[in-house]
Design a protein around this motif. Sequence first.
Motif, PDB file in Angstrom:
ATOM      1  N   THR A  88       0.807  -1.322   0.070  1.00  0.00           N
ATOM      2  CA  THR A  88      -0.134  -0.047   0.097  1.00  0.00           C
ATOM      3  C   THR A  88       0.723   1.257  -0.212  1.00  0.00           C
ATOM      4  N   LYS A  89       2.026   1.167   0.369  1.00  0.00           N
ATOM      5  CA  LYS A  89       3.009   2.364   0.684  1.00  0.00           C
ATOM      6  C   LYS A  89       3.578   2.820  -0.624  1.00  0.00           C
ATOM      7  N   PHE A  90       3.456   1.893  -1.752  1.00  0.00           N
ATOM      8  CA  PHE A  90       4.239   2.075  -3.058  1.00  0.00           C
ATOM      9  C   PHE A  90       3.174   3.218  -3.878  1.00  0.00           C
ATOM     10  N   LYS A  91       2.079   3.301  -3.687  1.00  0.00           N
ATOM     11  CA  LYS A  91       1.179   4.499  -4.292  1.00  0.00           C
ATOM     12  C   LYS A  91       1.654   5.865  -3.763  1.00  0.00           C
ATOM     13  N   PHE A  92       2.220   5.930  -2.572  1.00  0.00           N
ATOM     14  CA  PHE A  92       2.672   7.172  -1.958  1.00  0.00           C
ATOM     15  C   PHE A  92       4.157   7.475  -2.583  1.00  0.00           C
ATOM     16  N   PHE A  93       4.818   6.627  -2.538  1.00  0.00           N
ATOM     17  CA  PHE A  93       6.116   6.687  -2.889  1.00  0.00           C
ATOM     18  C   PHE A  93       6.508   6.886  -4.106  1.00  0.00           C
ATOM     19  N   LYS A  94       5.610   6.385  -5.028  1.00  0.00           N
ATOM     20  CA  LYS A  94       6.053   6.342  -6.705  1.00  0.00           C
ATOM     21  C   LYS A  94       5.871   7.883  -7.273  1.00  0.00           C
ATOM     22  N   PRO A  95       4.961   8.700  -6.836  1.00  0.00           N
ATOM     23  CA  PRO A  95       4.929  10.054  -7.186  1.00  0.00           C
ATOM     24  C   PRO A  95       6.105  10.959  -7.087  1.00  0.00           C
ATOM     25  N   ILE A  96       6.819  10.551  -5.732  1.00  0.00           N
ATOM     26  CA  ILE A  96       7.811  11.295  -5.368  1.00  0.00           C
ATOM     27  C   ILE A  96       9.114  10.924  -6.412  1.00  0.00           C
ATOM     28  N   VAL A  97       9.270   9.520  -6.457  1.00  0.00           N
ATOM     29  CA  VAL A  97      10.288   9.007  -7.547  1.00  0.00           C
ATOM     30  C   VAL A  97      10.087   9.455  -8.809  1.00  0.00           C
ATOM     31  N   ASN A  98       8.754   9.510  -9.310  1.00  0.00           N
ATOM     32  CA  ASN A  98       8.243  10.021 -10.476  1.00  0.00           C
ATOM     33  C   ASN A  98       8.836  11.407 -10.845  1.00  0.00           C
ATOM     34  N   VAL A  99       8.862  12.300  -9.772  1.00  0.00           N
ATOM     35  CA  VAL A  99       9.479  13.615  -9.880  1.00  0.00           C
ATOM     36  C   VAL A  99      10.711  13.819 -10.187  1.00  0.00           C
ATOM     37  N   VAL A 100      11.529  12.937  -9.206  1.00  0.00           N
ATOM     38  CA  VAL A 100      12.943  12.935  -9.365  1.00  0.00           C
ATOM     39  C   VAL A 100      13.544  12.360 -10.975  1.00  0.00           C
ATOM     40  N   ALA A 101      12.678  11.233 -11.185  1.00  0.00           N
ATOM     41  CA  ALA A 101      12.902  10.548 -12.351  1.00  0.00           C
ATOM     42  C   ALA A 101      12.908  11.750 -13.571  1.00  0.00           C
ATOM     43  N   ALA A 102      11.714  12.409 -13.806  1.00  0.00           N
ATOM     44  CA  ALA A 102      11.523  13.387 -14.522  1.00  0.00           C
ATOM     45  C   ALA A 102      12.400  14.240 -14.666  1.00  0.00           C
ATOM     46  N   LEU A 103      13.010  14.674 -13.519  1.00  0.00           N
ATOM     47  CA  LEU A 103      14.077  15.728 -13.352  1.00  0.00           C
ATOM     48  C   LEU A 103      15.402  15.338 -13.845  1.00  0.00           C
ATOM     49  N   LEU A 104      15.742  13.966 -13.717  1.00  0.00           N
ATOM     50  CA  LEU A 104      16.973  13.522 -14.041  1.00  0.00           C
ATOM     51  C   LEU A 104      16.969  12.966 -15.505  1.00  0.00           C
ATOM     52  N   ASN A 105      16.007  12.927 -16.103  1.00  0.00           N
ATOM     53  CA  ASN A 105      15.712  11.957 -17.299  1.00  0.00           C
ATOM     54  C   ASN A 105      16.826  12.447 -18.533  1.00  0.00           C
ATOM     55  N   ARG A 106      17.748  13.233 -18.294  1.00  0.00           N
ATOM     56  CA  ARG A 106      18.600  13.541 -19.362  1.00  0.00           C
ATOM     57  C   ARG A 106      20.061  13.488 -18.668  1.00  0.00           C
ATOM     58  N   THR A 107      19.996  12.729 -17.731  1.00  0.00           N
ATOM     59  CA  THR A 107      21.270  12.853 -16.829  1.00  0.00           C
ATOM     60  C   THR A 107      21.912  11.368 -16.902  1.00  0.00           C
ATOM     61  N   ASN A 108      21.706  10.303 -17.867  1.00  0.00           N
ATOM     62  CA  ASN A 108      22.099   9.257 -18.038  1.00  0.00           C
ATOM     63  C   ASN A 108      21.802   8.231 -16.785  1.00  0.00           C
ATOM     64  N   THR A 109      20.418   8.801 -16.245  1.00  0.00           N
ATOM     65  CA  THR A 109      20.011   8.040 -14.986  1.00  0.00           C
ATOM     66  C   THR A 109      18.672   7.405 -15.267  1.00  0.00           C
ATOM     67  N   TYR A 110      18.612   6.016 -15.039  1.00  0.00           N
ATOM     68  CA  TYR A 110      17.398   5.347 -15.398  1.00  0.00           C
ATOM     69  C   TYR A 110      16.589   4.737 -14.134  1.00  0.00           C
ATOM     70  N   PHE A 111      15.413   4.985 -14.204  1.00  0.00           N
ATOM     71  CA  PHE A 111      14.511   4.421 -13.006  1.00  0.00           C
ATOM     72  C   PHE A 111      13.687   3.413 -13.474  1.00  0.00           C
ATOM     73  N   TYR A 112      13.550   2.283 -12.761  1.00  0.00           N
ATOM     74  CA  TYR A 112      12.745   1.205 -13.242  1.00  0.00           C
ATOM     75  C   TYR A 112      11.914   0.714 -12.048  1.00  0.00           C
ATOM     76  N   ILE A 113      10.771   0.110 -12.413  1.00  0.00           N
ATOM     77  CA  ILE A 113       9.950  -0.556 -11.393  1.00  0.00           C
ATOM     78  C   ILE A 113       9.788  -1.932 -11.594  1.00  0.00           C
ATOM     79  N   MET A 114       9.614  -2.801 -10.743  1.00  0.00           N
ATOM     80  CA  MET A 114       9.559  -4.458 -10.831  1.00  0.00           C
ATOM     81  C   MET A 114       8.490  -4.986  -9.864  1.00  0.00           C
TER      82      MET A 114
END
Length: 481
Positions: A366-392
């Motif tokens: 249940t905690k994932f849906k609150f954590f994912k938006p935070i990581v989404n913002v970080v991932a969007a901010l770093l999307n041109r820095t050779n940094t890749y975010f994944y979910i499994m």
Amino acid sequence: MILPLFLFCIRLKELFGEIGRMDYLTGDKIEEFLNANDWSIIFFSNPDNESREAISYTNAAITIYKEAVAFALADPNSAPEICKSIPCIVPYKGTEIIPFEEAPTTAPSFLNWMDRISNPKIQSISNINKLNELLNGNKTCIFAIDLQEEPVCVPKDHTIYLVSSELFAIYEMTIKPGLYLYRPLDRQLLEITESTPYESLLNTNIQTYSDSLNIKSNLKSSFISGFVINQTDSLQCEKSYDTLIKLSEMHARDFAFSVVKQDEKESFANLTCMRSVELPYFFVINIEKPNRLRWVIENDDMYNVSYLSDLLSRIQNGVEDPYIVSENASDSNNESIHKVVGTNFIDLVYEENHETIVIFTSPNCTKFKFFKPIVNVVAALLNRTNTYFYIMDVSKNDVPESVPEMTHFPTMILWPAGQKEAPIIYRGNNTFLDVLGFVKKYAKHKIKVPKFDIDVIKENLAAIINKIRFGQNEKQNNPYD
């Protein structure tokens, strides 16, 4: 007038035979009678002459068994619940009712019924439900098909089931009269003859699932092969067992063979970590490491004996890659966080030139849906820095052994570029700045973070999280959900 009437009563009593001389029990006398005798048969019937005459067909059997069995008539109002009609004939061992089929209503059949009651090792099967129960169970059975006499060529301690061939005809099987062994391990019905005695028919290369787990000492290797099936699907069962019997004849030296049934599926899935694989399927596992070294065939080849035989040989020779539980890989290039699955995890996450971050989650997290938006913002901010975010989703994919042990979900892990052998688990707070700081600190490359307005980010995240929470509260408070 009195004398002829008296003689008539004597004649009636003689006409009814043993039934006419039987005591009639009521109330506490019934329990006293049962306590006083080791083995009893009680006829719950009215005591009048007409009722006694209706059950007089039992006289011959009573005469034969009266030295060993106590017989009595009893008040039908005291009949046990299993009695559906009156008269009702109930056998007892002490005060306990012996499991029984309804007593027949002819003298020869009743005598046979008494024979079976007196010898619980001989049971008659007259309905398809009982036969189904035996054929779908794990018990070795002996069927006397269309035989009237007790067989003498089987162990005395083995239950023999008397069955009509007409019952087997329901399965579209034509069986001649005889004595047969039913071997549930491979679902074989084998005739017992002088040339093929009972003992010789017991051996098979197919084992129960639980027995197959103890094969290590009996084999040169540690492989178990078989099917996971739904045993209520007769065609599926037939094809699976036929395939397995043929394979076992070719590979019994190096593989144990077993069928995992529906009620064993959960324990097997826990052992092999294959909870998401749909039935039916063919499997091979190495019991040294069943959650890693396993192979699965889910398509039509699962019944192709030649194909499966080659597969077993390749596995035995160490040239067949193990099966990986995996979702289908999907193209998610337009998203900040991509999906990684069992089959592409190594290729994506272990890309040496990339900083890779994976969030591991599961459906009940249940905690994932609150954590994912935070990581989404970080991932969007770093999307041109050779940094890749994944979910499994760990419930649908194999997690490689090289991934650090996780104690809860979601868990976020970073694999630095050029240092894939040293992943780092995130242990910070669920905040934008903490997640961003974690990535900057442990990434091998120096990450140049684009400018951002922290107040705007906080405001947007608060709106998203409040929307999630509001949706939860709305659902909880809605009486129609």
